[in-house]
Design a protein around this motif. Structure first.
Motif, PDB file in Angstrom:
ATOM      1  N   GLN A 265       0.827  -1.194   0.000  1.00 58.00           N
ATOM      2  CA  GLN A 265       0.000   0.000   0.000  1.00 58.00           C
ATOM      3  C   GLN A 265       0.868   1.253   0.000  1.00 58.00           C
ATOM      4  O   GLN A 265       2.053   1.203   0.320  1.00 58.00           O
ATOM      5  CB  GLN A 265      -0.923   0.029   1.234  1.00 58.00           C
ATOM      6  CG  GLN A 265      -1.990  -1.056   1.261  1.00 58.00           C
ATOM      7  CD  GLN A 265      -2.767  -1.028   2.560  1.00 58.00           C
ATOM      8  OE1 GLN A 265      -2.193  -0.863   3.638  1.00 58.00           O
ATOM      9  NE2 GLN A 265      -4.078  -1.204   2.480  1.00 58.00           N
ATOM     10  N   ILE A 266       0.232   2.361  -0.365  1.00 56.18           N
ATOM     11  CA  ILE A 266       0.851   3.676  -0.248  1.00 56.18           C
ATOM     12  C   ILE A 266       0.077   4.447   0.815  1.00 56.18           C
ATOM     13  O   ILE A 266      -1.154   4.520   0.766  1.00 56.18           O
ATOM     14  CB  ILE A 266       0.812   4.441  -1.580  1.00 56.18           C
ATOM     15  CG1 ILE A 266       1.594   3.674  -2.658  1.00 56.18           C
ATOM     16  CG2 ILE A 266       1.379   5.850  -1.404  1.00 56.18           C
ATOM     17  CD1 ILE A 266       3.072   3.543  -2.375  1.00 56.18           C
ATOM     18  N   LEU A 267       0.803   5.016   1.771  1.00 57.40           N
ATOM     19  CA  LEU A 267       0.186   5.818   2.825  1.00 57.40           C
ATOM     20  C   LEU A 267       0.352   7.291   2.473  1.00 57.40           C
ATOM     21  O   LEU A 267       1.462   7.749   2.175  1.00 57.40           O
ATOM     22  CB  LEU A 267       0.843   5.528   4.180  1.00 57.40           C
ATOM     23  CG  LEU A 267       0.347   6.356   5.366  1.00 57.40           C
ATOM     24  CD1 LEU A 267      -1.089   6.002   5.710  1.00 57.40           C
ATOM     25  CD2 LEU A 267       1.251   6.159   6.579  1.00 57.40           C
ATOM     26  N   VAL A 268      -0.753   8.027   2.495  1.00 53.59           N
ATOM     27  CA  VAL A 268      -0.741   9.461   2.193  1.00 53.59           C
ATOM     28  C   VAL A 268      -1.142  10.216   3.452  1.00 53.59           C
ATOM     29  O   VAL A 268      -2.151   9.885   4.095  1.00 53.59           O
ATOM     30  CB  VAL A 268      -1.725   9.803   1.057  1.00 53.59           C
ATOM     31  CG1 VAL A 268      -1.644  11.291   0.713  1.00 53.59           C
ATOM     32  CG2 VAL A 268      -1.433   8.958  -0.173  1.00 53.59           C
ATOM     33  N   GLU A 269      -0.356  11.232   3.812  1.00 49.08           N
ATOM     34  CA  GLU A 269      -0.656  12.050   4.986  1.00 49.08           C
ATOM     35  C   GLU A 269      -0.822  13.507   4.564  1.00 49.08           C
ATOM     36  O   GLU A 269       0.014  14.049   3.835  1.00 49.08           O
ATOM     37  CB  GLU A 269       0.449  11.945   6.034  1.00 49.08           C
ATOM     38  CG  GLU A 269       0.487  10.601   6.751  1.00 49.08           C
ATOM     39  CD  GLU A 269       1.450  10.611   7.931  1.00 49.08           C
ATOM     40  OE1 GLU A 269       2.234  11.585   8.054  1.00 49.08           O
ATOM     41  OE2 GLU A 269       1.425   9.654   8.724  1.00 49.08           O
ATOM     42  N   VAL A 270      -1.919  14.122   5.033  1.00 44.70           N
ATOM     43  CA  VAL A 270      -2.165  15.547   4.814  1.00 44.70           C
ATOM     44  C   VAL A 270      -2.139  16.208   6.194  1.00 44.70           C
ATOM     45  O   VAL A 270      -3.012  15.957   7.032  1.00 44.70           O
ATOM     46  CB  VAL A 270      -3.511  15.796   4.125  1.00 44.70           C
ATOM     47  CG1 VAL A 270      -3.737  17.291   3.925  1.00 44.70           C
ATOM     48  CG2 VAL A 270      -3.561  15.062   2.783  1.00 44.70           C
TER      49      VAL A 270
END
Length: 340
Positions: A265-270
């Motif tokens: 998976q790819i984890l995206v943080e905003v």
């Protein structure tokens, strides 16, 4: 306890009582043994017949009905044959399980009813606010007969902004309704997530500039990051999260977007450095129309269901989103996407 054991215990009690009574009067061990044997056999037969005929058969019928109804059968089909060795204990466990399930269902219905009342109250407020504003501006134009073109233009611009707000609210409500009902299909395809994030940043720069908020996506992410998802839906997720960070960010602050490669998976943080969220409200931030500070949030604007749409889109992708926040320091929303 098995039926035969139950009957035997009762028969023994009767036989012992009669044997002792006979010995008391006859003072003969032979009479005691004979009386005991006859009473034991007769009591066992009578008790077994009576319990089997008038009690056990009824319990079997009740157990059979409960069991078949739990399987989802219609009432007319629920009385089919179902054999069990120990219906007394089985019906007790079945009834307890049935009571537990029904209690959970009642608790869920109460929670849903509370949610329904809150939802109706929130949506009523969200709809009537722009409607009343538009109505007021139109009535002012009709009643006053304003000849000042600048004032008239100002009223019309304010009415137009409220109509836009109303249109956005209806559009978001329609979107989340379609997501919840499964009407919106997820069109999976391979695309570069880094490129998409850059496009979203370019799209949101003007809005962020009005609040003097810097959107940061570091150069180290210039290489392609391939994911498998619905590009348009993930774009909507990113826009909603960045827009949310701008609304609740502090002036001259910044919003950072980061990506991390996990196993599959790819984890995206905003992340923003804005007002943050109180810990007690964190479990509810993805609810429709939920606001931690309603008066302040309505001044900021928005439909109030952007985060709910984000959550539903990611759940439709079988992915997750989480939030961590410290009041006064900022918030981080993190979600996953399947690696391509």
């Amino acid at each position: 306890m098995k039926l035969r054991v139950l009957v035997l215990i009762n028969a023994l009690a009767v036989a012992i009582s009669l044997g002792i009574a006979n010995y008391y009067f006859q003072h003969s061990w032979i009479h005691l043994i004979v009386t005991f044997a006859i009473a034991l056999v007769c009591s066992y037969i009578v008790f077994y017949y009576m319990i089997e005929r008038y009690v056990y058969s009824k319990i079997k019928l009740i157990y059979k009905l409960i069991h078949n109804l739990k399987l989802g059968k219609e009432l007319k089909d629920a009385l089919g044959e179902y054999v069990t060795d120990d219906p007394i204990n089985d019906v007790e466990s079945e009834v307890k399980e049935w009571a537990r399930v029904k209690k959970n269902e009642i608790d869920l219905l109460k929670k849903q009813e509370q949610f329904r009342r809150e939802f109706l109250g929130n949506i009523s407020h969200e709809l009537k606010t722009p409607l009343f504003a538009v109505q007021g501006y139109i009535e002012a134009l009709q009643d006053e007969g304003l000849e000042d073109n600048e004032t008239t233009r100002g009223f019309l611009e304010k009415a137009s902004r409220n109509i836009d707000r109303l249109s956005l609210l209806i559009k978001d409500i329609d979107a989340i309704s379609r997501l919840e009902s499964g009407e919106i299909q997820i069109n999976y395809k391979k695309f570069d997530l880094s490129l998409l994030i850059k496009e979203v940043i370019e799209q949101m720069e003007l809005k962020a500039g009005k609040q003097n908020i810097q959107l940061v996506f570091k150069d180290k992410y210039n290489f392609p990051t391939w994911v498998n998802a619905d590009r348009d839906k993930i774009q909507q997720v990113l826009i909603n999260l960045v827009s949310n960070s701008i609304k609740y960010g502090k002036k001259h602050g910044k919003t950072s977007i980061k990506i991390f490669e996990l196993h599959d998976q790819i984890l995206v943080e905003v992340t923003d450095d804005g007002i943050g969220i109180e810990e007690q409200y964190l479990p509810r931030v993805f609810e429709r129309f939920f606001r931690t500070d309603k008066s302040r949030s309505r001044k900021i604007g928005g439909s109030g269901i952007g985060l709910a749409i984000v959550k539903h889109i990611l759940e439709a992708h079988q992915q997750t989103i989480t939030v961590r926040s410290t009041e006064g320091l900022g918030s981080t929303f993190a979600f996953t996407i399947a690696n391509a």
